[in-house]
Write a protein that holds these residues in place. Structure first.
Motif, PDB file in Angstrom:
ATOM      1  N   SER A 198      92.759 -13.313-108.046  1.00 13.55           N
ATOM      2  CA  SER A 198      91.695 -11.903-108.555  1.00 13.55           C
ATOM      3  C   SER A 198      90.087 -12.660-108.398  1.00 13.55           C
ATOM      4  CB  SER A 198      91.525 -11.574-109.826  1.00 13.55           C
ATOM      5  OG  SER A 198      91.874 -12.454-110.781  1.00 13.55           O
ATOM      6  N   GLU A 199      90.131 -13.984-108.696  1.00 14.56           N
ATOM      7  CA  GLU A 199      88.884 -14.683-107.552  1.00 14.56           C
ATOM      8  C   GLU A 199      88.870 -14.751-106.746  1.00 14.56           C
ATOM      9  OE1 GLU A 199      86.896 -16.709-110.938  1.00 14.56           O
ATOM     10  OE2 GLU A 199      87.067 -14.599-111.360  1.00 14.56           O
ATOM     11  N   LEU A 200      89.562 -14.929-105.381  1.00  9.34           N
ATOM     12  CA  LEU A 200      89.214 -15.253-104.649  1.00  9.34           C
ATOM     13  C   LEU A 200      89.316 -14.097-103.930  1.00  9.34           C
ATOM     14  CD1 LEU A 200      92.809 -17.345-103.729  1.00  9.34           C
ATOM     15  CD2 LEU A 200      89.741 -18.172-103.573  1.00  9.34           C
ATOM     16  N   ASP A 201      89.829 -12.875-104.172  1.00 16.80           N
ATOM     17  CA  ASP A 201      89.525 -11.453-103.899  1.00 16.80           C
ATOM     18  C   ASP A 201      88.466 -10.566-104.343  1.00 16.80           C
ATOM     19  OD1 ASP A 201      90.596  -9.082-102.631  1.00 16.80           O
ATOM     20  OD2 ASP A 201      90.980  -8.283-105.119  1.00 16.80           O
ATOM     21  N   GLN A 202      88.257 -11.432-104.849  1.00 11.73           N
ATOM     22  CA  GLN A 202      86.160 -10.924-105.417  1.00 11.73           C
ATOM     23  C   GLN A 202      85.199 -11.616-104.492  1.00 11.73           C
ATOM     24  OE1 GLN A 202      85.738  -8.817-107.666  1.00 11.73           O
ATOM     25  NE2 GLN A 202      83.597  -8.594-106.692  1.00 11.73           N
TER      26      GLN A 202
ATOM     27  N   ALA B 173      87.413 -19.515 -95.792  1.00  9.39           N
ATOM     28  CA  ALA B 173      88.410 -20.923 -96.590  1.00  9.39           C
ATOM     29  C   ALA B 173      88.937 -19.669 -97.814  1.00  9.39           C
ATOM     30  CB  ALA B 173      87.596 -21.915 -96.974  1.00  9.39           C
ATOM     31  N   ALA B 174      88.595 -18.603 -98.556  1.00  7.17           N
ATOM     32  CA  ALA B 174      89.030 -18.075 -99.231  1.00  7.17           C
ATOM     33  C   ALA B 174      90.131 -17.178 -99.405  1.00  7.17           C
ATOM     34  CB  ALA B 174      87.583 -16.922-100.034  1.00  7.17           C
ATOM     35  N   LEU B 175      89.726 -16.505 -98.489  1.00 11.60           N
ATOM     36  CA  LEU B 175      90.609 -15.518 -97.997  1.00 11.60           C
ATOM     37  C   LEU B 175      92.330 -16.382 -97.566  1.00 11.60           C
ATOM     38  CD1 LEU B 175      91.944 -12.612 -97.295  1.00 11.60           C
ATOM     39  CD2 LEU B 175      91.072 -12.511 -94.649  1.00 11.60           C
ATOM     40  N   ALA B 176      92.210 -17.066 -96.365  1.00 11.00           N
ATOM     41  CA  ALA B 176      92.773 -18.400 -95.901  1.00 11.00           C
ATOM     42  C   ALA B 176      94.143 -18.579 -97.439  1.00 11.00           C
ATOM     43  CB  ALA B 176      92.936 -19.261 -95.536  1.00 11.00           C
ATOM     44  N   LEU B 177      92.973 -18.770 -98.328  1.00 10.94           N
ATOM     45  CA  LEU B 177      93.616 -19.796 -99.690  1.00 10.94           C
ATOM     46  C   LEU B 177      94.149 -18.479-100.619  1.00 10.94           C
ATOM     47  CD1 LEU B 177      94.333 -21.768-101.538  1.00 10.94           C
ATOM     48  CD2 LEU B 177      91.771 -21.786-102.487  1.00 10.94           C
ATOM     49  N   LYS B 178      93.903 -17.138-100.496  1.00 12.50           N
ATOM     50  CA  LYS B 178      94.710 -16.111-101.053  1.00 12.50           C
ATOM     51  C   LYS B 178      95.797 -15.989-100.696  1.00 12.50           C
ATOM     52  CE  LYS B 178      93.873 -11.441-101.978  1.00 12.50           C
ATOM     53  NZ  LYS B 178      94.251 -10.416-101.427  1.00 12.50           N
TER      54      LYS B 178
ATOM     55  N   PRO C 122     110.193  -7.198-104.103  1.00 10.97           N
ATOM     56  CA  PRO C 122     109.719  -7.464-102.086  1.00 10.97           C
ATOM     57  C   PRO C 122     108.273  -7.125-101.656  1.00 10.97           C
ATOM     58  CG  PRO C 122     111.146  -5.377-103.006  1.00 10.97           C
ATOM     59  CD  PRO C 122     111.035  -6.467-104.275  1.00 10.97           C
ATOM     60  N   SER C 123     107.564  -6.239-103.094  1.00 14.39           N
ATOM     61  CA  SER C 123     106.096  -6.247-102.434  1.00 14.39           C
ATOM     62  C   SER C 123     105.461  -7.208-102.622  1.00 14.39           C
ATOM     63  CB  SER C 123     105.528  -4.725-103.463  1.00 14.39           C
ATOM     64  OG  SER C 123     105.387  -5.418-104.396  1.00 14.39           O
ATOM     65  N   ARG C 124     105.583  -8.284-102.995  1.00 12.81           N
ATOM     66  CA  ARG C 124     104.728  -9.379-103.125  1.00 12.81           C
ATOM     67  C   ARG C 124     104.960 -10.035-101.524  1.00 12.81           C
ATOM     68  NH1 ARG C 124     107.941 -10.777-108.302  1.00 12.81           N
ATOM     69  NH2 ARG C 124     106.283  -9.625-109.962  1.00 12.81           N
ATOM     70  N   TRP C 125     106.091  -9.561-100.851  1.00 16.16           N
ATOM     71  CA  TRP C 125     105.808 -10.493 -99.525  1.00 16.16           C
ATOM     72  C   TRP C 125     105.252  -9.615 -98.428  1.00 16.16           C
ATOM     73  CZ3 TRP C 125     107.926 -14.489 -97.834  1.00 16.16           C
ATOM     74  CH2 TRP C 125     108.828 -15.368 -98.202  1.00 16.16           C
ATOM     75  N   ALA C 126     104.998  -8.378 -98.917  1.00 12.28           N
ATOM     76  CA  ALA C 126     103.870  -7.296 -98.121  1.00 12.28           C
ATOM     77  C   ALA C 126     103.235  -7.848 -98.210  1.00 12.28           C
ATOM     78  CB  ALA C 126     104.688  -5.669 -98.411  1.00 12.28           C
ATOM     79  N   LYS C 127     102.362  -8.243 -99.936  1.00 11.52           N
ATOM     80  CA  LYS C 127     101.476  -8.595-100.007  1.00 11.52           C
ATOM     81  C   LYS C 127     100.883  -9.680 -99.603  1.00 11.52           C
ATOM     82  CE  LYS C 127      97.977  -8.691-104.292  1.00 11.52           C
ATOM     83  NZ  LYS C 127      97.681  -9.836-105.663  1.00 11.52           N
ATOM     84  N   ALA C 128     101.576 -10.888 -99.036  1.00 13.77           N
ATOM     85  CA  ALA C 128     100.768 -12.000 -98.845  1.00 13.77           C
ATOM     86  C   ALA C 128     100.693 -11.740 -97.264  1.00 13.77           C
ATOM     87  CB  ALA C 128     102.010 -13.096 -99.056  1.00 13.77           C
TER      88      ALA C 128
ATOM     89  N   LYS D  89      97.388 -11.476 -92.276  1.00 19.08           N
ATOM     90  CA  LYS D  89      97.249 -10.278 -91.491  1.00 19.08           C
ATOM     91  C   LYS D  89      96.042  -9.937 -91.022  1.00 19.08           C
ATOM     92  CE  LYS D  89      98.103  -7.553 -87.896  1.00 19.08           C
ATOM     93  NZ  LYS D  89      97.617  -6.732 -87.697  1.00 19.08           N
ATOM     94  N   ALA D  90      95.343  -9.237 -93.166  1.00 20.41           N
ATOM     95  CA  ALA D  90      93.481  -9.595 -92.836  1.00 20.41           C
ATOM     96  C   ALA D  90      92.927 -10.287 -92.202  1.00 20.41           C
ATOM     97  CB  ALA D  90      93.237  -9.057 -93.573  1.00 20.41           C
ATOM     98  N   PHE D  91      93.178 -11.320 -92.097  1.00 23.69           N
ATOM     99  CA  PHE D  91      92.567 -12.651 -91.836  1.00 23.69           C
ATOM    100  C   PHE D  91      92.510 -12.699 -90.172  1.00 23.69           C
ATOM    101  CE2 PHE D  91      90.349 -16.976 -92.873  1.00 23.69           C
ATOM    102  CZ  PHE D  91      90.833 -17.256 -91.154  1.00 23.69           C
ATOM    103  N   ILE D  92      93.531 -12.384 -90.139  1.00 20.82           N
ATOM    104  CA  ILE D  92      93.656 -12.670 -88.388  1.00 20.82           C
ATOM    105  C   ILE D  92      92.808 -11.437 -87.600  1.00 20.82           C
ATOM    106  CG2 ILE D  92      95.040 -11.827 -86.824  1.00 20.82           C
ATOM    107  CD1 ILE D  92      97.418 -13.052 -88.474  1.00 20.82           C
ATOM    108  N   ASP D  93      92.690 -10.067 -88.304  1.00 21.24           N
ATOM    109  CA  ASP D  93      92.260  -8.945 -87.831  1.00 21.24           C
ATOM    110  C   ASP D  93      90.401  -9.043 -87.592  1.00 21.24           C
ATOM    111  OD1 ASP D  93      94.632  -7.864 -87.259  1.00 21.24           O
ATOM    112  OD2 ASP D  93      94.430  -6.719 -88.344  1.00 21.24           O
TER     113      ASP D  93
END
Length: 605
Positions: A204-208, A233-238, A271-277, A282-286
């Motif tokens: 949540s800290e990284l997301d914010q 760095a924040a998005l990659a660490l998340k 299984p949604s934890r995999w989808a979240k990761a 993917k958000a970083f890549i895009d």
């Protein structure tokens, strides 16, 4: 004066600012105002003064290139010497230490790599103090400064938590400095939170931070703020922490050992934890990848070179300053060939195992286990993939780094004709010298510009790079949906850089999983990733519970070497290896448990 100082980019040197008189050029960096005698009143009266404190927080990022042990010592990628804490860990000896310790010499507390219970909370206290003080003195700063530095601090706090979390699991969550003069015992003795709550806090800290958008996406080498936290760095660490937590060891209703407090597992499989990761990576890549802000650096073997700092692939690193005590890198003094051009150069500790070497493909892209690959076990180093020659020093390998006056050839074979084999790189199966005992040495990440020595290297320590984001995405997406086009694209980008053919179409989910694991192990070897992968994938008990192997090369006519050289893979002999499931997480020191009844021990200890 070192260019890092004149560009005001060595954030870690700010610790000296707080304690020592400053040299004239450093005074220029801080606007000609001597900050050596800052008080609590003056510390927060200006942005420049507040930055001195935050720069000290940056200095708390461990200089891992100066750590005696790396996390790779605790893996099946290295065959290491007997005198380390890692050696005890590898024979199943991990016990509760009496006090917080990071002793690398024969300890029994497991890996620390820059973190102990004591210094972790020092780091967190400093971050929380900065956040509290700039909030109290917000009127002294511009809105842009306040927003940016606040998010830098929140990133650093999340980063420190993430680095300790992967070794411990659930932690006490502290968001303000503790004050025994104002707080009750209950307030001071924060309990240990669950695995899920600690994970949620970090994410949540990284997301914010990412949503706020106050930080730059990336810095270049020439920018004065290079080395500070970024959105990248924040998005990659998340994305990494989400992958870590989605993995089998933690994403389960059945923990590896009884864990009623849910300190080391979620308590359910989702299984949604995999989808979240997958979505985060993917958000970083895009948003940032594919050449926008980040991309694969074309010359992988030189990615870490000082001249290439902050290149397109580097996301988050720790700055290092050559030839400055405790600020330079000493990584090369502990590994690489022990003897170079006949001179003793390193402790010879970075000895890749045969298990790792076998993961490198042939030049045609096929694994050596494929009967059509062309692999010949008596000519094992012919026609291997590019990364093999860039990363591994093997018997007969040409060896030339830029600091060397001429090229050398490294031989690890057993040669009975040598007058003094202990003064060569000949494999040391007895473990009596610093010469390696696997038949291999490491070349990847060794500084080509500086001869091995204490604090001699200026190469930054890279925590996260774009290739890892691609690998994280491919793994998470494959687990969430199977091997779709995005999975193939991410993996094939990495393979293409190393001149490998794309993966064959039509792989099953299980086949793709194994292909991703192989690619990840090779691409990220010697970057402190394998230990955490063995942990999160619940594979440590399998791979660390059996001996690793060495390549032993002998001549069929040893008296004069007139025969043929025979390549034999033999198990290591130094250790009777064992892995106990409790070793998946570190023990909590006894004094920590005694001081705070809210801290409960990890399973099995």
């Amino acid at each position: 004066m070192n260019r890092f100082l004149t560009n005001a980019r060595v954030l870690g040197l700010s610790l000296l600012v707080l304690t020592l008189p400053m040299a004239c050029e450093t005074d220029k960096f801080l606007e000609n105002v001597n900050k050596a005698n800052l008080t609590d009143l003056t510390q927060w009266e200006s942005e420049t003064n507040a930055d001195v404190f935050l720069n000290d927080v940056y200095s708390q990022i461990p200089n891992k290139l100066n750590q005696t042990e790396s996390l790779d010592y605790y893996t099946d990628d290295y065959n290491i010497s007997h005198y380390y804490t890692a050696a005890n860990w590898r024979i199943g000896i991990t016990i509760v230490p009496s006090t917080s310790t990071d002793n690398p010499w024969g300890g029994t507390h497991g890996p620390t790599y820059g973190y102990t219970w004591e210094n972790f909370f020092v780091k967190i206290r400093k971050v929380n103090t900065f956040i509290q003080k700039i909030t109290e003195n917000k009127a002294n700063y511009s809105e842009a400064y306040y927003n940016k530095r606040m998010d830098e601090a929140r990133f650093l706090r999340a980063f420190f938590y993430s680095e300790f979390f992967v070794h411990i699991g659930g932690l006490p969550i502290l968001t303000e400095p503790l004050d025994r003069t104002k707080m009750s015992t209950e307030q001071l003795q924060k309990p240990r939170e669950t695995f899920a709550d600690t994970y949620n806090f970090i994410v949540s800290e990284l997301d914010q931070v990412v949503k706020n958008g106050n930080l730059d996406v990336k810095y270049s080498l020439s920018q004065r703020d290079a080395g500070r936290a970024t959105l990248g760095a924040a998005l990659a660490l998340k994305g990494w922490i989400e992958l870590f937590a989605a993995s089998p060891l933690f994403n389960t209703a059945t923990p590896y050992l009884s864990d009623p407090g849910k300190f080391v597992h979620f308590g359910n499989y989702d299984p949604s934890r995999w989808a979240k990761a997958a979505a985060t990576n993917k958000a970083f890549i895009d948003a940032y990848g594919n050449g926008k802000n980040y991309n694969l650096f074309p010359d992988l073997k030189n990615l870490w070179r000082t001249a290439n700092e902050y290149n397109s692939e580097v996301i988050w690193d720790r700055q290092v300053v050559a030839n400055v005590a405790n600020m330079g890198g000493s990584y090369e003094s502990r590994g690489g060939p022990t003897y170079v051009l006949g001179e003793y150069r390193s402790w010879g500790n970075y000895n890749p195992t045969q298990e790792l070497v076998d993961q490198f493909a042939m030049a045609n892209g096929k694994p050596i286990t494929d009967p059509t690959s062309g692999y010949n076990p008596q000519k094992p180093y012919v026609n291997r993939e590019k990364r093999f020659y860039d990363f591994i020093v093997y018997d007969g390998a040409p060896y030339k780094l830029d600091w060397m006056p001429r090229a050398d050839t490294i031989y690890t074979r057993i040669d009975l004709t040598l007058p003094n084999p202990d003064r060569t790189n000949q494999i040391d199966l007895a473990g009596k010298t610093d010469v390696g005992d696997s038949g291999y040495y490491q070349k990847k990440r060794l500084n080509p510009d500086a001869a091995p020595g204490n604090d001699a290297s200026g190469q930054n320590y890279v925590f996260y790079r774009y290739a890892e984001v691609l690998l994280n995405y491919a793994e998470a997406q494959n687990e969430a949906t199977g091997p779709d086009g995005g999975v193939y694209d991410a993996i094939n980008k990495i393979r293409a850089r190393s001149e490998l053919a794309p993966l064959p179409q039509g792989l099953t989910k299980d086949q793709m999983r194994e292909a991703i694991y192989r690619e990840r192990r090779v691409e990220l070897c010697f970057e402190d990733k394998r230990f955490l992968d063995n942990k999160r994938l619940a594979k440590a008990e399998e791979v660390m519970g059996k001996p690793r192997h060495n390549m032993v090369i002998r001549n069929s006519v040893p008296a004069n070497n007139s025969g043929v050289w025979v390549y034999t893979i033999e198990p290591e002999k130094k250790y009777t290896v064992k892995f106990d499931k409790k070793q998946y997480m570190n023990p909590i020191p006894q004094n920590v448990l005694d001081q705070n009844p809210g801290i409960k021990q990890n399973p099995g200890y």
